[in-house]
Design a protein around this motif. Structure first.
Motif, PDB file in Angstrom:
ATOM      1  N   ASP A   1       0.829  -1.221   0.000  1.00 43.31           N
ATOM      2  CA  ASP A   1       0.000   0.000   0.000  1.00 43.31           C
ATOM      3  C   ASP A   1       0.859   1.266   0.000  1.00 43.31           C
ATOM      4  O   ASP A   1       0.471   2.289  -0.589  1.00 43.31           O
ATOM      5  CB  ASP A   1      -0.926  -0.011   1.220  1.00 43.31           C
ATOM      6  CG  ASP A   1      -1.940  -1.150   1.155  1.00 43.31           C
ATOM      7  OD1 ASP A   1      -2.205  -1.638   0.026  1.00 43.31           O
ATOM      8  OD2 ASP A   1      -2.438  -1.568   2.217  1.00 43.31           O
ATOM      9  N   SER A   2       2.036   1.199   0.658  1.00 41.21           N
ATOM     10  CA  SER A   2       2.905   2.387   0.722  1.00 41.21           C
ATOM     11  C   SER A   2       3.523   2.715  -0.638  1.00 41.21           C
ATOM     12  O   SER A   2       4.000   3.828  -0.855  1.00 41.21           O
ATOM     13  CB  SER A   2       4.020   2.177   1.754  1.00 41.21           C
ATOM     14  OG  SER A   2       4.945   1.216   1.306  1.00 41.21           O
ATOM     15  N   MET A   3       3.535   1.755  -1.536  1.00 36.90           N
ATOM     16  CA  MET A   3       4.050   2.007  -2.887  1.00 36.90           C
ATOM     17  C   MET A   3       3.260   3.127  -3.565  1.00 36.90           C
ATOM     18  O   MET A   3       3.826   3.976  -4.258  1.00 36.90           O
ATOM     19  CB  MET A   3       3.963   0.733  -3.745  1.00 36.90           C
ATOM     20  CG  MET A   3       4.902  -0.369  -3.325  1.00 36.90           C
ATOM     21  SD  MET A   3       4.570  -1.937  -4.172  1.00 36.90           S
ATOM     22  CE  MET A   3       5.194  -1.575  -5.801  1.00 36.90           C
ATOM     23  N   LYS A   4       1.963   3.107  -3.355  1.00 39.55           N
ATOM     24  CA  LYS A   4       1.102   4.114  -3.991  1.00 39.55           C
ATOM     25  C   LYS A   4       1.443   5.517  -3.490  1.00 39.55           C
ATOM     26  O   LYS A   4       1.413   6.484  -4.249  1.00 39.55           O
ATOM     27  CB  LYS A   4      -0.368   3.783  -3.699  1.00 39.55           C
ATOM     28  CG  LYS A   4      -0.803   2.439  -4.294  1.00 39.55           C
ATOM     29  CD  LYS A   4      -2.204   2.059  -3.846  1.00 39.55           C
ATOM     30  CE  LYS A   4      -2.571   0.667  -4.344  1.00 39.55           C
ATOM     31  NZ  LYS A   4      -3.871   0.208  -3.840  1.00 39.55           N
ATOM     32  N   GLU A   5       1.784   5.608  -2.178  1.00 40.46           N
ATOM     33  CA  GLU A   5       2.168   6.911  -1.614  1.00 40.46           C
ATOM     34  C   GLU A   5       3.453   7.430  -2.260  1.00 40.46           C
ATOM     35  O   GLU A   5       3.663   8.640  -2.358  1.00 40.46           O
ATOM     36  CB  GLU A   5       2.372   6.783  -0.094  1.00 40.46           C
ATOM     37  CG  GLU A   5       1.105   6.391   0.662  1.00 40.46           C
ATOM     38  CD  GLU A   5       1.388   6.022   2.104  1.00 40.46           C
ATOM     39  OE1 GLU A   5       2.515   6.325   2.570  1.00 40.46           O
ATOM     40  OE2 GLU A   5       0.507   5.432   2.757  1.00 40.46           O
ATOM     41  N   ALA A   6       4.319   6.490  -2.704  1.00 44.02           N
ATOM     42  CA  ALA A   6       5.579   6.880  -3.349  1.00 44.02           C
ATOM     43  C   ALA A   6       5.396   7.130  -4.845  1.00 44.02           C
ATOM     44  O   ALA A   6       6.376   7.338  -5.562  1.00 44.02           O
ATOM     45  CB  ALA A   6       6.622   5.791  -3.132  1.00 44.02           C
ATOM     46  N   GLY A   7       4.147   7.103  -5.297  1.00 40.01           N
ATOM     47  CA  GLY A   7       3.873   7.349  -6.715  1.00 40.01           C
ATOM     48  C   GLY A   7       4.060   6.130  -7.589  1.00 40.01           C
ATOM     49  O   GLY A   7       4.100   6.228  -8.819  1.00 40.01           O
TER      50      GLY A   7
END
Length: 911
Positions: free
Chosen positions: A441-447
């Motif tokens: 899920d944190s991948m999405k925060e990193a674009g």
């Protein structure tokens, strides 16, 4: 003024002509005429008029061509419309015959190019032949072949090529290339190979590019033998074979571990006066090094220097990589320092390789120092360098340190998809699946957005952790518009479900894969076949194989090996043999595993004598046996009585640098013990211990059995004692070996003590154990005690074998327990047992002695009908019993039988 007028007319003509040419798409020839028309501004009036007339003629000719082309397009369109109306038949032929013009080659080519089905095109092709009464021209034949290529339908290829050969021409180079390329695009490489074989069979010359294209595709599929065949064909036809082609073949043979073949190609290349270039040397260093031939990699490294070629960055990096893989880190460091010493700008690939080398052996401090060294040289470490470290940390299970490095790397390099996938993987391996989902899920925060690789990692790891429901949920949650499952996704989940017994769910997922237009590969089919067999559903396993063939998926060697293994394990020996032959029939070369599976399957089925022939067949094929193969062959030799040959192979293993395992020693020790060569067996047993081979219960049991059978019971006890001192627990087979030895030595009391020890150690007796004890007790006429064991055996739900039944029946009958003996006798027969002669004689005597003369006589007649031998003593006992109860008629028959027996014995004595 007149010249100017002519120039204006010329310009108008040119403009009109140019606009027409643009429309027709024929600009090249005309553009040449434009340039020539303006090449001389001072042309005479006569010359100008000639030019005008010439352009006027060209314009008229082009307009005629335009009209002709338009007419041709209309004919093609109309013919195709007729052909689309329905199946070929008289009505369709009548519709074609309504066209006034005779079919021309141009129109026929146009029609065939627009058709979608080879069958329809061929029917039209034949109709035109009949209509025009003329053979087709090469262009028409080539158009038909191009349609076959487009539709990948080769049903009529050989027929059409034969016709072309008879007509005196062949397919064009473009057609040949297209035929081969179309099958390559659809991954049907054997069909592409078949196209070239068909052309050669009919004496055509396949195009050079068709060969090189197919060799390139086969290299990606590791089809080395087919590649070599094509190379030799090119040489036969006089095509120039380049160093690049040799390099491609050598790479594949070396990567497949077929070193002798790769070296043979190198020798062939040199004999053809080709000079190896730096690319070839780099390939040899990389490929030979990766299959463990490090000395050869070094040889190539030094050889290229002696040939005047300077190793480049790829050379050094490849050599460093293979040294790291082989665990020779010191040499890798030395070579890395040699490369880096005189460079102001670091070689990033070498740094990354060295970082990976340090990380793979857990020397992370050294890896981190290389990162700092790069920075000092003005080169910021790339995301690849950090990914290498994270990968190694993941392999070592250092999760916390990996996340510390992950935070540090953000200063130098932005994490990419691969970085997050590595983190997801290491968390899944550590069983922290919730944390892995958070990273995703944190991948999405990193674009970044999780790709199919992320999903595949999670599904694979969840399946291996037996969290199948979570894996299925993850699959079902996929948004197919953003992240479409690929073959790997389906394969991981199908295999995971199948391995854990959910074969029906695995098959449903396979059907879903087909519905989603994914093409299952050999890996998917291998998984389904193996898991159906593993679940005891061999018929479904066979159906999967047939379905795979029906869908046009060619089995690879791994699939056929696994299928053959499953078939042998299911007891289908002849089917297993047939599959081995199928490997060869498909043009595949059986490898060491193929032969190992075949030999192991045949040995298990009782055909161990075939080991010798198959072993030498392997040697002739140039196959290098690994430890597993040696173990299987040695076991086969031992079971077929060729123990000396097995012993030789054990010694050969050592000279080949292969360490014999417990299986190797166990097979030879067991083989020697079975032929009473116990001293040699014991010496080998001691050798194995001196080499720290972890001997198991099976090896100890072989020696106990061997010593026991020849009456060396004290030594058998010593082996048992050593076994238990080592911390091993004797199994049922171990105790049975010792009990059998004691019973044969008539040490019945000792055997009873041993039997009790066996039970005390929680080792459950089986049918063989009870049979040994019952037979032994009956042997010393302790029939009542034997009957106690019999009853205990029945309570345990164990089924006696024929010998135990007959021994017990005879024993009970001899001691007068006739009712129990008779009941046991009837039960034995009703369960499908076949009493032997000893059993019948014992029962007849027992019934006679118990004053049941008529029961004994009935059994006497049954014995005669069965063809079993009746003893003379049995006849005398029965005769006395019949006389006592005055059954004179029956006594007369028994007396007659007895007299016949006496005559027969008398006659035998004097012959």
């Amino acid at each position: 003024f007149e010249v100017c007028e002519h120039m204006k007319i010329l310009s108008r003509v040119q403009v009109l002509n140019f606009r027409f040419v643009l429309k027709c798409g024929k600009i090249d020839p005309l553009s040449c005429k434009f340039s020539s028309s303006f090449s001389n501004g001072s042309s005479s009036e006569l010359h100008g008029k000639a030019k005008v007339n010439s352009f006027m003629d060209d314009t008229s000719h082009s307009q005629d061509n335009e009209l002709k082309s338009e007419s041709m397009r209309k004919i093609v369109h109309d013919v195709c419309r007729v052909l689309d109306t329905g199946p070929w038949g008289p009505a369709l032929e009548d519709a074609l015959n309504t066209f006034d013009d005779m079919p021309q080659p141009e129109s026929v080519v146009g029609v065939i190019r627009r058709l979608k089905h080879v069958q329809v095109a061929l029917q039209y092709f034949r109709w035109v032949e009949k209509k025009t009464e003329q053979p087709h021209c090469p262009e028409v034949y080539n158009a038909l072949l191009m349609l076959m290529a487009k539709t990948r339908n080769l049903n009529y290829l050989e027929q059409i090529l034969e016709e072309m050969g008879q007509a005196g021409f062949g397919p064009s180079n473009n057609t040949c290339i297209e035929l081969v390329s179309s099958f390559i695009k659809s991954r049907k490489l054997r069909e592409a190979f078949g196209v070239i074989e068909t052309m050669r069979k009919l004496k055509f010359r396949p195009a050079y590019s068709a060969y090189t294209t197919l060799i390139g595709a086969l290299s990606a599929a590791h089809e080395a033998d087919l590649m070599l065949t094509l190379l030799h064909q090119m040489q036969e036809m006089g095509y120039e074979v380049s160093v690049h082609l040799f390099t491609t073949l050598i790479r594949v043979f070396a990567r497949d571990g077929r070193i002798d073949a790769a070296l043979s190609l190198l020798d062939e290349m040199k004999s053809n006066s080709f000079n190896a270039d730096i690319v070839l040397y780099n390939v040899c260093i990389d490929c030979f090094g990766k299959v463990g031939k490090l000395d050869m990699a070094w040889k190539f490294f030094h050889e290229m220097k002696s040939q005047g070629l300077m190793p480049d960055d790829v050379t050094y990096t490849s050599m460093i990589g293979v040294l790291c893989k082989a665990g020779r880190l010191d040499e890798a460091v030395e070579l890395f320092e040699e490369l880096d010493r005189n460079r102001s700008v670091p070689c990033v690939y070498a740094y990354n390789t060295m970082i990976m080398g340090y990380g793979s052996v857990g020397k992370f401090d050294k890896a981190y120092s290389l990162l700092e060294r790069q920075k000092r040289k003005g080169c910021i470490p790339s995301v690849i360098a950090y990914n290498c470290i994270l990968t190694c940390l993941g392999r070592k299970g250092k999760v916390e340190e990996a996340f510390r490095i992950f935070e540090e790397m953000k200063i130098d390099a932005a994490p990419n998809l691969a970085t997050y996938n590595i983190l997801v993987d290491l968390l899944c391996k550590a069983g922290e699946h919730e944390a892995a989902l958070k990273v995703r899920d944190s991948m999405k925060e990193a674009g970044l957005f999780p790709n199919i690789m992320t999903v595949n990692i999670m599904i694979d790891r969840l399946c291996k952790a037996q969290k199948l429901d979570e894996a299925c949920s993850l699959f079902l949650e996929l948004d197919h518009k953003v992240c479409t499952p690929d073959t790997v996704t389906f394969c991981s989940l199908i295999d995971g479900l199948g391995r854990h017994g959910r074969v029906n769910d695995a098959y449903l997922l396979y059907e879903k894969m087909l519905d989603s237009d994914q093409i299952p590969n050999a890996v998917v089919y291998t998984s389904l076949i193996m898991n159906f067999f593993k679940s005891g559903r061999k018929e479904d396993g066979h159906k999967i194989y047939k379905e795979m063939m029906h869908r046009g998926c060619s089995p690879d060697l791994m699939l056929l090996n696994n299928y053959m293994d499953c078939v042998f394990k299911a007891g289908e020996t002849e089917k297993g043999r047939a599959l081995f032959e199928e490997i060869k029939a498909r043009g595949l070369t059986p490898d060491v595993r193929s032969y190992s599976i075949l030999i192991h399957g045949l040995v298990k089925a009782g055909f161990s004598k075939e080991t010798y022939k198959l072993f030498y067949e392997m040697k002739e094929q140039g196959l290098h046996l690994d430890t597993r193969a040696y173990n299987i062959v040695i076991d086969g030799f031992c079971k077929s009585g060729k123990v000396n040959k097995a012993y030789q192979l054990l010694e050969e293993m050592k000279t080949m640098g292969l360490q014999p395992t417990v299986v190797t020693y166990g097979s030879v020790i067991d083989g020697l013990a079975k032929i009473d060569r116990l001293d040699e067996a014991y010496m080998l047993f001691e050798e194995a211990k001196s080499k720290d081979v972890d001997l198991n219960v099976v090896v100890y049991s072989s020696l106990i059995d061997g010593f026991g059978k020849v009456g060396r019971i004290d030594e058998a006890y010593l082996i048992l004692e050593e076994l238990m001192q080592k911390g091993l627990t004797p199994n049922t087979y171990t105790w049975n070996c010792l009990l059998d030895a004691l019973v044969k030595a008539e040490e019945i009391d000792e055997s009873l003590v041993c039997f009790q020890n066996m039970k005390n150690l929680k080792c459950p007796p089986n049918e063989v154990t009870y049979s040994i004890m019952i037979n032994g007790l009956c042997k010393v006429r302790k029939f009542n005690k034997a009957f106690v064991f019999w009853q205990e055996m029945q309570k345990q739900g164990l089924k006696p074998n024929t010998i135990t039944y007959t021994t017990m029946i005879a024993g009970l009958a001899r001691v007068g327990n006739v009712l129990e003996a008779k009941d046991l006798f009837e039960r034995f027969k009703s369960s499908g047992g076949i009493p032997d002669s000893a059993c019948y004689n014992a029962m007849i005597e027992g019934l006679s002695n118990a004053n049941k003369a008529m029961d004994a006589y009935i059994l006497f007649e049954e014995t005669r009908l069965k063809g079993c031998r009746i003893h003379s003593k049995t006849c005398i006992v029965l005769l006395d019993a019949l006389h006592k109860v005055e059954c004179l008629e029956q006594a007369a028959i028994v007396g007659a039988v007895l007299r016949e027996m006496a005559k027969s014995q008398h006659a035998t004595r004097f012959t």
